[in-house]
Scaffold this motif. Structure first.
Motif, PDB file in Angstrom:
ATOM      1  N   THR A  68    -155.919  54.613  30.804  1.00 35.58           N
ATOM      2  CA  THR A  68    -157.133  54.937  29.980  1.00 35.58           C
ATOM      3  C   THR A  68    -156.821  56.066  29.157  1.00 35.58           C
ATOM      4  O   THR A  68    -157.183  56.481  27.908  1.00 35.58           O
ATOM      5  N   TYR A  69    -156.301  57.292  29.841  1.00 35.31           N
ATOM      6  CA  TYR A  69    -156.104  58.597  29.212  1.00 35.31           C
ATOM      7  C   TYR A  69    -155.281  58.440  28.139  1.00 35.31           C
ATOM      8  O   TYR A  69    -155.362  58.933  26.893  1.00 35.31           O
ATOM      9  N   GLN A 108    -154.319  55.756  26.512  1.00 36.55           N
ATOM     10  CA  GLN A 108    -154.945  55.105  25.231  1.00 36.55           C
ATOM     11  C   GLN A 108    -155.790  55.508  24.395  1.00 36.55           C
ATOM     12  O   GLN A 108    -155.583  55.555  23.036  1.00 36.55           O
ATOM     13  N   ARG A 109    -156.594  56.405  24.909  1.00 37.34           N
ATOM     14  CA  ARG A 109    -157.498  57.042  24.462  1.00 37.34           C
ATOM     15  C   ARG A 109    -156.943  58.264  23.619  1.00 37.34           C
ATOM     16  O   ARG A 109    -157.203  58.639  22.419  1.00 37.34           O
ATOM     17  N   LYS A 110    -156.182  58.923  24.079  1.00 38.32           N
ATOM     18  CA  LYS A 110    -155.332  60.147  23.458  1.00 38.32           C
ATOM     19  C   LYS A 110    -154.846  59.697  22.293  1.00 38.32           C
ATOM     20  O   LYS A 110    -154.675  60.180  21.052  1.00 38.32           O
ATOM     21  N   ALA A 120    -155.073  56.859  20.693  1.00 42.04           N
ATOM     22  CA  ALA A 120    -156.049  56.345  19.458  1.00 42.04           C
ATOM     23  C   ALA A 120    -156.509  57.371  18.747  1.00 42.04           C
ATOM     24  O   ALA A 120    -156.856  57.279  17.685  1.00 42.04           O
ATOM     25  N   LYS A 121    -156.879  58.524  19.334  1.00 41.85           N
ATOM     26  CA  LYS A 121    -157.244  59.712  18.521  1.00 41.85           C
ATOM     27  C   LYS A 121    -156.366  60.045  17.587  1.00 41.85           C
ATOM     28  O   LYS A 121    -156.463  60.614  16.604  1.00 41.85           O
ATOM     29  N   GLU A 145    -152.659  52.700  18.034  1.00 37.31           N
ATOM     30  CA  GLU A 145    -153.335  51.709  18.955  1.00 37.31           C
ATOM     31  C   GLU A 145    -152.265  50.853  19.803  1.00 37.31           C
ATOM     32  O   GLU A 145    -151.376  50.415  19.415  1.00 37.31           O
TER      33      GLU A 145
END
Length: 447
Positions: free
Chosen positions: A85-86, A88-90, A92-93, A97
């Motif tokens: 999750t870390y 993917q979110r990192k 994505a910012k 994707e």
């Protein structure tokens, strides 16, 4: 963090699908030497990248890669959902994707346009993950140590040879311009140390607690065991367990002993070491190790002492120290820990100052009546290394890897040379246990 196949632990036989793929590659005559391999990036010239392992080191590499243009992140892989999750979110910012996978075989099965993989999993998985990625047609950057055992490391070199894919090992100092300046200019051209006689290196750290984790994100017991961990504590503190890693000497010492070998253009002929698990009751590996290597070099015999202590910082610092009869160079990734000393008998270094190889600093004035022995050497003239890295420490090494994929550079720490350099590191723990000098044979360094 770690990753791997659905059922196979490191050292298990290859799955049939891998064997068939491997056999087809060999039968087709695809046997390119890594030095001549040239990668194929995406049509747009971007390199499609997967990051395997998103623990502390994986995140350091990710931060560095975000500074490298021309990369297209496609996937992240880690057995821990918290880390996936870390990632993917990192990303994505940053506008990427990416797909997230728990299992590396799932990732390689579904992600068909990957060009490269960054392997930053625990040591026990390095060989397995690297070999899977190479056989899937990816170029691989794998963190050091190459593997948990020398046999596993050897398998990685063989797979790179067999597939013709690039294999870079994370000895990032080899791409640091400061280290390259020391090797190419100060030692090779200027010969600042004169006749090199001895080396010294260290990495000391103060006492640290075990690594914890957010309890609500703990991995279930079945998943941990599937990937080789007894429990969450072992998963988070894998560097201290003998089935998972080589301990501090492979974590910290690997970087600096590699510098010994690189700068001497030689590999050790023997090793003696002492150490122990003396301080931390719950840690298996030696928390302090002291090593002596003997080399036969073009300079003559050289002895090298290295220590890694995890129970005291002893004033701090991590550095390598090359000592000779005309001068000594103490250098580190941290410029503040570096210094050059000129022996009184050395020839003038004015030429090298004019060429900006080094800059002179003031020698400390001797205190009156401070001399305790008439034979004490007078204070030495001091110099500085005028080259500093202005990027994150791992970025140049990653840039070198991606440039090699594009056919624009040669790897600075390819698997072949890294294997030879790591052979002497693999045997330190063996020397501690044996409590005697171990001799190396030429065959030890062969793949």
């Amino acid at each position: 963090m770690t990753q791997d196949s659905k059922t196979s632990l490191p050292g298990a036989p290859l799955a049939r699908r891998e064997f068939v793929k491997n056999s087809l590659v060999a039968a087709g005559g695809v046997m390119l030497a890594p030095a001549f391999a040239r990668a194929q990036s995406s049509p747009a010239g971007e390199i499609n990248v997967a990051l395997v392992g998103l623990g502390v080191q994986g995140r350091v590499l990710l931060d560095a890669m975000l500074n490298v243009p021309g990369l297209r992140f496609r996937a992240v892989c880690d057995i821990w959902e918290y880390s996936r999750t870390y990632g993917q979110r990192k990303l994505a910012k940053e506008g990427f994707e990416v797909n997230a996978y728990q299992d590396i075989e799932d990732m390689l099965e579904k992600e068909k346009d990957l060009d490269a993989a960054i392997v930053a999993t625990p040591d026990l998985w390095h060989a397995r993950h690297t070999n899977l990625c190479l056989k899937a047609g990816l170029h691989v950057y794998c963190e050091k140590m190459m593997a948990r055992t020398v046999e596993e490391a050897r398998s990685m070199v063989l797979t790179a040879r067999e597939t013709g894919k690039l294999l870079q090992i994370g000895h990032q100092r080899r791409s640091n311009p400061r280290y390259q300046h020391c090797y190419n200019n100060l030692i090779k051209k200027a010969k600042i140390p004169g006749r090199i006689t001895n080396l010294n290196g260290q990495w000391n750290r103060a006492v640290t607690p075990d690594v914890g984790w957010p309890k609500k994100y703990a991995i279930d017991e079945a998943t941990l065991k599937r990937y080789g961990y007894a429990d969450m504590h072992q998963f988070r503190n894998w560097r201290w367990f003998k089935d998972l890693s080589g301990g501090p000497i492979s974590d910290l010492g690997a970087h600096q002993i590699d510098i010994f070998n690189w700068f001497l253009d030689a590999y050790p002929k023997s090793v003696f070491a002492s150490g122990g698990a003396d301080y931390y009751p719950s840690r298996e590996w030696y928390d302090n190790v002291m090593v002596i290597y003997e080399y036969d070099t073009s300079y003559g015999p050289v002895r090298a002492f290295y220590q890694t202590l995890t129970t005291t910082s002893a004033g701090g610092g991590y550095w390598e120290y090359f000592m000779g009869d005309e001068g000594s160079i103490k250098f580190s990734e941290n410029p503040s820990l570096s210094k050059i000393y000129r022996e009184e008998r050395a020839p003038s270094w004015d030429k090298w100052i004019d060429l900006h190889y080094l800059t002179q600093s003031e020698a400390p004035a001797p205190a009156k009546d401070a001399k305790v022995d008439v034979r004490e050497t007078a204070p030495l003239a001091q110099f500085d290394i005028p080259v500093a890295l202005d990027k994150p420490p791992h970025q140049p090494h990653l840039e070198n890897f991606f440039s090699a994929i594009k056919g624009e550079a040669k790897l600075n720490a390819d698997g072949e040379h890294s294997f030879k350099s790591e052979v002497g590191i693999f045997r330190v723990n063996e020397a501690v246990a044996a409590r005697r000098v171990l001799e190396f044979q030429p065959s030890d360094f062969e793949v």
